[in-house]
Design an enzyme around this catalytic site. Structure first.
Site, mmCIF file in Angstrom:
data_model
loop_
_atom_site.group_PDB
_atom_site.id
_atom_site.type_symbol
_atom_site.label_atom_id
_atom_site.label_comp_id
_atom_site.label_asym_id
_atom_site.label_seq_id
_atom_site.Cartn_x
_atom_site.Cartn_y
_atom_site.Cartn_z
ATOM 1 N N HIS A 263 0.835 -1.206 0.000
ATOM 2 C CA HIS A 263 0.000 0.000 0.000
ATOM 3 C C HIS A 263 0.873 1.260 0.000
ATOM 4 O O HIS A 263 0.710 2.143 -0.858
ATOM 5 C CB HIS A 263 -0.913 -0.025 1.229
ATOM 6 C CG HIS A 263 -1.840 1.145 1.317
ATOM 7 N ND1 HIS A 263 -3.145 1.101 0.894
ATOM 8 C CD2 HIS A 263 -1.647 2.413 1.785
ATOM 9 C CE1 HIS A 263 -3.718 2.280 1.089
ATOM 10 N NE2 HIS A 263 -2.831 3.085 1.639
ATOM 11 N N GLU A 264 1.801 1.323 0.939
ATOM 12 C CA GLU A 264 2.645 2.516 1.037
ATOM 13 C C GLU A 264 3.601 2.624 -0.147
ATOM 14 O O GLU A 264 3.947 3.736 -0.582
ATOM 15 C CB GLU A 264 3.417 2.522 2.361
ATOM 16 C CG GLU A 264 2.546 2.471 3.609
ATOM 17 C CD GLU A 264 1.464 3.543 3.669
ATOM 18 O OE1 GLU A 264 1.629 4.599 3.011
ATOM 19 O OE2 GLU A 264 0.452 3.335 4.358
ATOM 20 N N HIS A 267 1.915 4.488 -2.847
ATOM 21 C CA HIS A 267 2.085 5.928 -2.646
ATOM 22 C C HIS A 267 3.491 6.355 -3.075
ATOM 23 O O HIS A 267 3.679 7.384 -3.734
ATOM 24 C CB HIS A 267 1.899 6.281 -1.167
ATOM 25 C CG HIS A 267 0.482 6.249 -0.696
ATOM 26 N ND1 HIS A 267 -0.516 7.008 -1.260
ATOM 27 C CD2 HIS A 267 -0.109 5.567 0.327
ATOM 28 C CE1 HIS A 267 -1.659 6.799 -0.622
ATOM 29 N NE2 HIS A 267 -1.441 5.929 0.350
ATOM 30 N N GLU A 293 -4.464 7.893 -3.238
ATOM 31 C CA GLU A 293 -4.959 6.628 -2.698
ATOM 32 C C GLU A 293 -5.262 5.631 -3.801
ATOM 33 O O GLU A 293 -5.174 4.413 -3.588
ATOM 34 C CB GLU A 293 -6.201 6.885 -1.841
ATOM 35 C CG GLU A 293 -6.636 5.715 -0.974
ATOM 36 C CD GLU A 293 -5.626 5.358 0.113
ATOM 37 O OE1 GLU A 293 -5.747 4.260 0.689
ATOM 38 O OE2 GLU A 293 -4.726 6.176 0.384
#
Length: 493
Positions: A263-264, A267, A293
């Site tokens: 997830h990160e 980003h 996101e």
């Protein structure tokens, strides 16, 4: 002279970014390595930097350079777009007095620490006074900025330019029945899946090894970034080639950290794909949190929870964690896509995740309107949670204290998570229409997908509006049907 003034304006804005990026370094350190006794001085440091950056961004020189640049006939569309965004931001920022910016920064530094302590002891009363202060600041800023319908509009605009609260509210009202139905069916289906199949012994060092290998494989550049440990995972940008990811570890469940890193890293890939030469300018930063996101959810869910991904990575994961050698791919896929109602948002599966966001959006909106007193938040949270999930959080740590956002002053933030889910599904579906990308994805080669995202999302930076990014990339405005179809296919069948 006017064209030269635009170059001077860009230099001035880049100077502001030196201060804000330095503040980001201090904030990252506070969340990762800073000793507890350093808090008071750190709060003063960050308050001073915030004040200096705001003064520079709203002072007479900024006003003068903007006025001179506006009289130029700029031929470059990117320069024109940058000037338009900088003008809007100046007008917005100039409405906020410097003392309020410094006050908010200092309060936030203390609020983060109070939130961590309150979460540890599950005692909302320890955090409530800090939240009261930050909510009052948010309301004051909303009134100074002005808004169309309600104060929440002004806060939402900070994170998702051009989006109104009533638009989000209408969208969520339409999504709620279908999301509730999908979640119910997915949870019922999940009851047939063997629980705790992947529970085992996962040393942190080996988790770190796997996380780094997988992040690098999807394109994260470790010469321009790193992974550290924190209580609440996040990604932050400290410079154009200094992207910091964080995660937390569960010794019994490696997937918690791994999917957090995916997830990160999503980003981080976005940040690493922004035009380096434009750092500090709108064209050199992310467009919005809903677009940001979309990148994290795309890599975490559409890529990281897919069968093709684990056809490649399960054998390697089993080499690192031998207890996984006896688990076949079908059972593994069922385990990582297991749907069940849970209290913690960041650990929620895809089928139930958006219900967490609907809850937070409603709570925040009521807080900002003044319809919900701070002292009543735990009770209101639990009541709405029971309505959406059919159960009540056992304590505040698993309820209203679980997220860091309010301690950061991030009111108006949460709606962007579901907007990100919608954007992610639409972007991924559009990318797969290209045969070479679809073929590569099916063999777990993600370079073509990343290249498409670089071209269609990352390279445009934050000069366009979020809706313009989606329109250019997918030829359509954001549409919920892609996300709903994805959820049905994965969780309902």
């Amino acid at each position: 002279m006017p064209v030269h003034a635009f170059a001077q304006l860009c230099d001035h804005v880049r100077e502001v970014s030196l201060l804000t990026s330095t503040e980001s370094i201090l904030s990252w350190d506070q969340e990762t390595y800073m000793p507890a006794k350093a808090l008071a001085f750190r709060a003063r440091q960050m308050s001073w930097l915030s004040g200096k950056a705001h003064a520079l961004a709203t002072g007479r020189m900024m006003q003068k350079l903007l006025h001179q640049a506006q009289s130029a006939r700029l031929q470059d569309p990117k320069s024109t777009a940058n000037l338009n965004v900088l003008t809007e931001e100046y007008e917005r920022n100039a409405k906020i007095p410097n003392r309020l910016i410094m006050e908010e920064s200092e309060f936030t530094a203390h609020a983060k620490h109070a939130w961590m302590e309150a979460r540890k002891s599950s005692d909302f009363s320890l955090f409530a006074p800090h939240l009261e202060k930050l909510l009052n600041i948010a309301r004051r800023k909303a009134e100074l900025w002005g808004y169309a319908d309600e104060p929440y509009d002004a806060l939402l605009h900070t994170y998702e330019r051009g989006t109104r609260t009533r638009e989000v509210s209408s969208l969520f009202a339409k999504l709620k029945p279908e999301l509730t139905q999908i979640a119910s069916k997915a949870v019922e289906r999940g009851k047939a899946i063997k629980p705790n199949l992947l529970r085992g012994n996962y040393p942190i060092a080996k988790q770190q090894q796997l996380n780094a290998e997988i992040a690098a494989s999807i394109g994260f550049d470790f010469e321009g970034g790193r992974i550290d440990t924190t209580a609440h995972p996040f990604c932050t940008t400290l410079g154009p080639r200094d992207i910091r990811l964080t995660t937390r570890y569960d010794l019994k469940d490696f997937t918690s950290s791994l999917f957090g890193v995916l997830h990160e890293a999503g980003h981080g890939l976005y940040e690493q794909g922004l035009p380096e030469q434009d750092f500090g300018l709108p064209s050199g930063r992310a467009c919005s949190l809903g677009i940001h996101e979309s990148q994290s959810r795309l890599w975490e869910n559409h890529v990281g929870r897919s069968r093709a991904f684990w056809e490649k990575w399960l054998p390697r994961t089993a080499e690192i964690f031998p207890n996984l050698r006896k688990i076949d791919l079908d059972d593994f896929m069922a385990a990582i896509n297991l749907s069940e109602y849970s209290f913690i948002r960041v650990e929620a599966d895809e089928a139930t995740y958006d219900l967490h966001i609907l809850l937070r959006f409603e709570i925040e909106r009521r807080m900002v309107r003044g319809d919900l007193a701070i002292k009543d938040i735990p009770e209101a949270w639990n009541a709405l949670f029971a309505e959406l999930f059919g159960m009540v959080p056992p304590d505040a740590a698993k309820g209203c204290l679980q997220d860091i956002h309010w301690s950061m002053g991030g009111l108006g933030y949460f709606a962007t998570y579901t907007l990100g889910n919608l954007n992610a599904a639409q972007l991924f579906a559009t990318a797969r229409k290209h045969r070479n990308i679809a073929t590569a994805i099916d063999r777990a080669d993600y370079a073509p997908l990343l290249g498409w995202l670089r071209e269609n999302v990352h390279s445009h930076g934050g000069a366009p509006l979020p809706g313009e990014i989606m329109q250019r990339a997918t030829s359509k405005a954001t549409d919920a049907r892609h996300h709903l179809r994805h959820l049905r296919e994965r969780f309902v069948g």
